[in-house]
Design a protein around this motif. Sequence first.
Motif, PDB file in Angstrom:
ATOM      1  N   LEU A 480      -1.565  -1.288  -1.091  1.00 14.20           N
ATOM      2  CA  LEU A 480      -1.002  -2.627  -1.256  1.00 14.20           C
ATOM      3  C   LEU A 480      -0.511  -3.153   0.088  1.00 14.20           C
ATOM      4  O   LEU A 480       0.041  -2.408   0.894  1.00 14.20           O
ATOM      5  CB  LEU A 480       0.155  -2.596  -2.258  1.00 14.20           C
ATOM      6  CG  LEU A 480      -0.216  -2.216  -3.694  1.00 14.20           C
ATOM      7  CD1 LEU A 480       1.023  -2.190  -4.577  1.00 14.20           C
ATOM      8  CD2 LEU A 480      -1.247  -3.188  -4.262  1.00 14.20           C
ATOM      9  N   PRO A 481      -0.686  -4.434   0.322  1.00 13.17           N
ATOM     10  CA  PRO A 481      -0.261  -5.029   1.594  1.00 13.17           C
ATOM     11  C   PRO A 481       1.244  -5.247   1.644  1.00 13.17           C
ATOM     12  O   PRO A 481       1.974  -4.900   0.710  1.00 13.17           O
ATOM     13  CB  PRO A 481      -1.014  -6.363   1.603  1.00 13.17           C
ATOM     14  CG  PRO A 481      -1.208  -6.690   0.161  1.00 13.17           C
ATOM     15  CD  PRO A 481      -1.389  -5.382  -0.544  1.00 13.17           C
ATOM     16  N   ALA A 482       1.703  -5.816   2.741  1.00  7.91           N
ATOM     17  CA  ALA A 482       3.139  -5.966   2.975  1.00  7.91           C
ATOM     18  C   ALA A 482       3.788  -6.948   2.012  1.00  7.91           C
ATOM     19  O   ALA A 482       4.985  -6.840   1.721  1.00  7.91           O
ATOM     20  CB  ALA A 482       3.394  -6.402   4.418  1.00  7.91           C
ATOM     21  N   THR A 483       3.047  -7.922   1.530  1.00 10.80           N
ATOM     22  CA  THR A 483       3.571  -8.879   0.548  1.00 10.80           C
ATOM     23  C   THR A 483       2.620  -8.964  -0.631  1.00 10.80           C
ATOM     24  O   THR A 483       1.405  -9.077  -0.457  1.00 10.80           O
ATOM     25  CB  THR A 483       3.737 -10.284   1.148  1.00 10.80           C
ATOM     26  OG1 THR A 483       4.614 -10.231   2.270  1.00 10.80           O
ATOM     27  CG2 THR A 483       4.304 -11.258   0.117  1.00 10.80           C
ATOM     28  N   THR A 503      -1.776 -12.047  -1.831  1.00  9.91           N
ATOM     29  CA  THR A 503      -1.250 -11.038  -0.926  1.00  9.91           C
ATOM     30  C   THR A 503      -1.288 -11.544   0.501  1.00  9.91           C
ATOM     31  O   THR A 503      -2.010 -12.498   0.833  1.00  9.91           O
ATOM     32  CB  THR A 503      -2.067  -9.734  -1.011  1.00  9.91           C
ATOM     33  OG1 THR A 503      -3.413  -9.996  -0.615  1.00  9.91           O
ATOM     34  CG2 THR A 503      -2.058  -9.165  -2.420  1.00  9.91           C
ATOM     35  N   SER A 504      -0.509 -10.854   1.356  1.00 10.02           N
ATOM     36  CA  SER A 504      -0.443 -11.266   2.752  1.00 10.02           C
ATOM     37  C   SER A 504      -1.683 -10.849   3.518  1.00 10.02           C
ATOM     38  O   SER A 504      -2.083 -11.506   4.471  1.00 10.02           O
ATOM     39  CB  SER A 504       0.797 -10.659   3.416  1.00 10.02           C
ATOM     40  OG  SER A 504       0.824  -9.253   3.227  1.00 10.02           O
ATOM     41  N   ASP A 505      -2.291  -9.725   3.150  1.00  6.60           N
ATOM     42  CA  ASP A 505      -3.478  -9.206   3.828  1.00  6.60           C
ATOM     43  C   ASP A 505      -4.426  -8.666   2.780  1.00  6.60           C
ATOM     44  O   ASP A 505      -4.003  -8.228   1.713  1.00  6.60           O
ATOM     45  CB  ASP A 505      -3.109  -8.063   4.774  1.00  6.60           C
ATOM     46  CG  ASP A 505      -2.200  -8.514   5.894  1.00  6.60           C
ATOM     47  OD1 ASP A 505      -2.687  -9.232   6.781  1.00  6.60           O
ATOM     48  OD2 ASP A 505      -0.997  -8.149   5.881  1.00  6.60           O
ATOM     49  N   PRO A 506      -5.724  -8.647   3.077  1.00  7.30           N
ATOM     50  CA  PRO A 506      -6.640  -7.979   2.165  1.00  7.30           C
ATOM     51  C   PRO A 506      -6.227  -6.522   2.003  1.00  7.30           C
ATOM     52  O   PRO A 506      -5.841  -5.878   2.979  1.00  7.30           O
ATOM     53  CB  PRO A 506      -8.006  -8.106   2.855  1.00  7.30           C
ATOM     54  CG  PRO A 506      -7.857  -9.256   3.804  1.00  7.30           C
ATOM     55  CD  PRO A 506      -6.422  -9.229   4.242  1.00  7.30           C
TER      56      PRO A 506
END
Length: 512
Positions: A480-483, A503-506
């Motif tokens: 899972l990404p940071a957000t 999400t913040s990043d893929p």
Amino acid sequence: MFSTDIDRWREDFPALGFTDDGERLHGPVLWAEPAMPDQPPTVFTAQVEIIPGAAFPFAPPMVRLLDPGGPLEITFHINADNTLCLWEDDWSVDDAPWLDPRKLLDRIADWLQKTAAGWPGDDSCDLERYVDQEDDPRMVLYNATRLVPDQAVQTEGGPEIICITDRARRTGNIVNGRRRNRKDRRLAWVADIGSVVRPIRSWDDLAASLGTHAADVSRLIKMRVITVILLRYTRGGADAALALRVHPDDAGIRIAACESADTSTLTRAVRAGSVRTVLANVPIAIIGCGAIGSFTAELLFRSGARILTLVDAERLRPGNVVRHFADLQHVGWPKPHAVRDRLSAIDPDVTAVTVSHNRLTVLEEATALVLRHRVVVDATGSGRATSLLTAAVTRLDAGSDGTVVSVCVQRDGDVLRVDRMPLRPGENHMSPLPTVEHTSQLRERGCGAPISPTPPGAVVAAAELAIRVVIDEVTAERKLPATVADVRKPQDQPPFDVVGWITSDPPERAAS
């Protein structure tokens, strides 16, 4: 399937040799006895009765064996009313195999063949179905890890349960048909009968399984000293237990099956999920034991987490309980104490759950929390507390494996958001969703701030989102990404203008 469809179903049976009197179908089923080495199998013709009962076609028709056509000892997978148990699992009526008469007859033939072979490899542990059911609706509870076989133990009763304890009673002092102690009544006999090869249907079957203890147990039952028997057994390598209520009657001793359940920690934890053993040894702090924090604590505890620190400076108010894990009986309690008490109703052992009725105010306190815990969940909804924890985990980034997971609901529950800190290389947090002026007119007497109309479902969903991130971190999966945010209602600013997860990043980038 309506009556006309059932009529069409019945029309296929005459071609298979069945007669139909409008209620019952009666006809042959060919089955083969297990073959001996170098010998062809012997084929028999059984006669069966098939009745599409009231539950048909949503359940199989009732099938009774009228004549097996050859030597057959009937043991397992037959109900108390002598109908064959042909399918253990439920089926959608659209796919139900019993709607095809040929498949139904093949299943009956398979049942006959497996019965003749002794049901090899079968691990169905349902001995209750072969015994009359007790009118007493109470459930019999026992702790499988504490029971010692071949002895009488005390029971404790209640309106809904009978608890078999581990307190043994010496029955040798019960002589000449008299009980010498008030505790010498309503006892349970515990026995370990090993692997079962046939069901227990009567007292004679039960006595045979008790072996040399049968005579003493029979005497104590007739004196109404023993009223419950718990049999531990194995079948197909699976461990199981059968609870029986026993009492004398004109014909001898009557036995009846009771619903029973194991209360041991292992049994209560088996539904916790595959990460239970990992979470059990991970220290986790939850800062803020309000709505989201209380359910985060509950879900983590149910999932196996046991080393928890609960921190909150507020007390539970009557209005809180609509969105809180605690209930009205905890009103006035400090919220961490209320949550801990509620956790003890899930597992009484909360010795590793620490509570603190304090507010997080200085950086040193935040730093100490991060150092002592693998994960700190920030469920405060407080900008100050979040800033303190962010500063603490950031300055310890190089020398600590501590992680802060900050969870909140925004815009009255329309957006749920979880941020993990510190960032990993190449990660970024999602841009914040701008705050809007609070328009809620909901207020509570004695409480200065307006009340958010966030619904309870959004609170529980936010807690579940938080523990996903916590589990992703403690299991080192790091997928899972940071957000992670869950948009439940589109907002006026991208990327929050689309319903669903954002999400913040893929995930593949965040995991690299």
